[in-house]
Design a protein around this motif. Structure first.
Motif, PDB file in Angstrom:
ATOM      1  N   ILE A   9       1.234  -1.409  -0.009  1.00 46.69           N
ATOM      2  CA  ILE A   9       0.435  -0.104  -0.022  1.00 46.69           C
ATOM      3  C   ILE A   9       0.497   1.683  -0.128  1.00 46.69           C
ATOM      4  O   ILE A   9       0.863   2.343  -0.846  1.00 46.69           O
ATOM      5  CB  ILE A   9      -1.322   0.303   0.921  1.00 46.69           C
ATOM      6  CG1 ILE A   9      -1.704  -0.491   1.467  1.00 46.69           C
ATOM      7  CG2 ILE A   9      -0.969   0.929   0.907  1.00 46.69           C
ATOM      8  CD1 ILE A   9      -2.752  -1.354   0.455  1.00 46.69           C
ATOM      9  N   ALA A  10       2.079   1.381   0.894  1.00 46.01           N
ATOM     10  CA  ALA A  10       2.515   2.360   1.075  1.00 46.01           C
ATOM     11  C   ALA A  10       4.338   2.299   1.137  1.00 46.01           C
ATOM     12  O   ALA A  10       4.499   0.835   1.996  1.00 46.01           O
ATOM     13  CB  ALA A  10       2.333   3.396   2.877  1.00 46.01           C
ATOM     14  N   ARG A  11       4.791   2.985   0.928  1.00 45.52           N
ATOM     15  CA  ARG A  11       6.350   2.539   1.135  1.00 45.52           C
ATOM     16  C   ARG A  11       7.251   3.663   1.597  1.00 45.52           C
ATOM     17  O   ARG A  11       6.599   5.211   1.038  1.00 45.52           O
ATOM     18  CB  ARG A  11       7.066   2.199  -0.788  1.00 45.52           C
ATOM     19  CG  ARG A  11       8.258   1.638  -0.442  1.00 45.52           C
ATOM     20  CD  ARG A  11       8.815   1.112  -1.759  1.00 45.52           C
ATOM     21  NE  ARG A  11       7.979  -0.061  -0.926  1.00 45.52           N
ATOM     22  CZ  ARG A  11       8.567  -1.633  -2.748  1.00 45.52           C
ATOM     23  NH1 ARG A  11       7.959  -0.401  -3.611  1.00 45.52           N
ATOM     24  NH2 ARG A  11       7.238  -2.359  -2.086  1.00 45.52           N
ATOM     25  N   ASN A  12       8.101   3.570   2.429  1.00 44.98           N
ATOM     26  CA  ASN A  12       8.801   5.581   2.973  1.00 44.98           C
ATOM     27  C   ASN A  12      10.672   5.458   2.087  1.00 44.98           C
ATOM     28  O   ASN A  12      11.114   4.488   2.518  1.00 44.98           O
ATOM     29  CB  ASN A  12       8.700   4.398   4.218  1.00 44.98           C
ATOM     30  CG  ASN A  12       9.101   6.049   5.108  1.00 44.98           C
ATOM     31  OD1 ASN A  12       9.888   6.967   4.386  1.00 44.98           O
ATOM     32  ND2 ASN A  12       9.201   6.388   6.451  1.00 44.98           N
ATOM     33  N   LYS A  13      10.218   5.797   1.705  1.00 50.74           N
ATOM     34  CA  LYS A  13      11.169   6.047  -0.072  1.00 50.74           C
ATOM     35  C   LYS A  13      12.536   6.895   1.018  1.00 50.74           C
ATOM     36  O   LYS A  13      13.587   6.063   0.870  1.00 50.74           O
ATOM     37  CB  LYS A  13      10.825   6.779  -1.370  1.00 50.74           C
ATOM     38  CG  LYS A  13      10.042   6.095  -1.541  1.00 50.74           C
ATOM     39  CD  LYS A  13      10.162   6.457  -3.222  1.00 50.74           C
ATOM     40  CE  LYS A  13       8.965   5.882  -4.251  1.00 50.74           C
ATOM     41  NZ  LYS A  13       8.271   6.095  -5.469  1.00 50.74           N
ATOM     42  N   LYS A  14      12.101   7.418   1.691  1.00 53.84           N
ATOM     43  CA  LYS A  14      12.213   8.706   2.713  1.00 53.84           C
ATOM     44  C   LYS A  14      13.162   7.454   3.289  1.00 53.84           C
ATOM     45  O   LYS A  14      14.627   7.691   3.245  1.00 53.84           O
ATOM     46  CB  LYS A  14      12.204   9.302   3.186  1.00 53.84           C
ATOM     47  CG  LYS A  14      12.780  10.346   3.894  1.00 53.84           C
ATOM     48  CD  LYS A  14      12.449  11.801   4.894  1.00 53.84           C
ATOM     49  CE  LYS A  14      13.038  12.853   5.010  1.00 53.84           C
ATOM     50  NZ  LYS A  14      12.473  14.006   5.834  1.00 53.84           N
ATOM     51  N   ALA A  15      13.296   7.179   4.180  1.00 58.17           N
ATOM     52  CA  ALA A  15      12.991   6.481   4.991  1.00 58.17           C
ATOM     53  C   ALA A  15      15.324   5.112   4.504  1.00 58.17           C
ATOM     54  O   ALA A  15      15.801   4.883   4.961  1.00 58.17           O
ATOM     55  CB  ALA A  15      12.794   4.772   5.555  1.00 58.17           C
ATOM     56  N   TYR A  16      15.011   4.823   3.160  1.00 62.19           N
ATOM     57  CA  TYR A  16      15.131   3.839   2.226  1.00 62.19           C
ATOM     58  C   TYR A  16      16.957   5.104   2.156  1.00 62.19           C
ATOM     59  O   TYR A  16      18.287   4.139   1.419  1.00 62.19           O
ATOM     60  CB  TYR A  16      14.975   3.084   1.112  1.00 62.19           C
ATOM     61  CG  TYR A  16      14.093   2.253   1.170  1.00 62.19           C
ATOM     62  CD1 TYR A  16      14.753   0.826   1.660  1.00 62.19           C
ATOM     63  CD2 TYR A  16      13.317   1.888   1.667  1.00 62.19           C
ATOM     64  CE1 TYR A  16      13.962  -0.031   1.890  1.00 62.19           C
ATOM     65  CE2 TYR A  16      12.436   0.867   1.746  1.00 62.19           C
ATOM     66  CZ  TYR A  16      12.774  -0.025   1.846  1.00 62.19           C
ATOM     67  OH  TYR A  16      12.328  -1.332   2.622  1.00 62.19           O
ATOM     68  N   HIS A  17      16.729   5.976   2.091  1.00 59.14           N
ATOM     69  CA  HIS A  17      17.589   7.189   1.339  1.00 59.14           C
ATOM     70  C   HIS A  17      18.213   7.686   3.355  1.00 59.14           C
ATOM     71  O   HIS A  17      19.386   7.769   2.476  1.00 59.14           O
ATOM     72  CB  HIS A  17      17.033   8.836   0.543  1.00 59.14           C
ATOM     73  CG  HIS A  17      17.798  10.162   0.454  1.00 59.14           C
ATOM     74  ND1 HIS A  17      17.992  10.496   1.249  1.00 59.14           N
ATOM     75  CD2 HIS A  17      18.388   9.551  -1.158  1.00 59.14           C
ATOM     76  CE1 HIS A  17      18.770  11.391   0.518  1.00 59.14           C
ATOM     77  NE2 HIS A  17      19.283  10.935  -0.885  1.00 59.14           N
TER      78      HIS A  17
END
Length: 152
Positions: A9-17
């Motif tokens: 549903i949602a992915r935290n792209k900022k966390a991976y960055h």
């Protein structure tokens, strides 16, 4: 056992960055009826969320679930603390590592698995600016290599 389907549903792209992800865990979420309806419509934001432990229970803080349009009086505060469902030993392990080593617990992904909403949380270490540059340079080099191979 059959491989379960997982609908992201949602992915935290900022966390991976911003973080190096060391370990990941799957946690259930304690939700209300209008919240799960809103999640199924994809109206969730994990961008600035994090997890904390209070009195031996883990909570997701800053996870925004938009109010359900037809929810009227049953809607909850979109930014309320959501209780995460984990085993006690997992909570204590995560809490100990986050205190001892200065690591963070960050929600990475929200998905539906077998009809239940699940949150993938990660034990993360913050990246420095030079780490982010190294990752970007490595990604660009990989893209260049792939392009060169594709042209041949």
């Amino acid at each position: 056992m059959k491989d379960e389907e997982k609908l992201v549903i949602a992915r935290n792209k900022k966390a991976y960055h911003d973080y190096f992800i060391l370990e990941t865990y799957e946690a259930g979420i304690e939700l209300y009826g209008t919240e799960i309806k809103s999640i199924r419509k994809g109206r969730v934001n994990l961008k600035d969320s994090f997890c904390s432990v209070d009195d031996g229970e883990m909570f997701a803080i800053g996870m925004h679930i938009s109010p359900y349009e037809q929810g009227n009086i049953f809607n909850r505060n979109p930014l309320r603390k959501k209780k995460l469902l984990l085993h006690k030993r997992e909570i204590m392990k995560l809490f100990g590592q986050s205190r001892e080593k200065g690591l963070s617990i960050v929600p990475l992904e929200l998905y539906i698995k077998n009809g239940r909403a699940k949150l993938e949380i990660g034990l993360c270490k913050g990246k420095k600016l030079h780490d982010k540059r190294d990752v970007a340079a490595e990604r660009d080099a990989q893209r260049t290599i792939e392009r060169a191979l594709k042209e041949q």
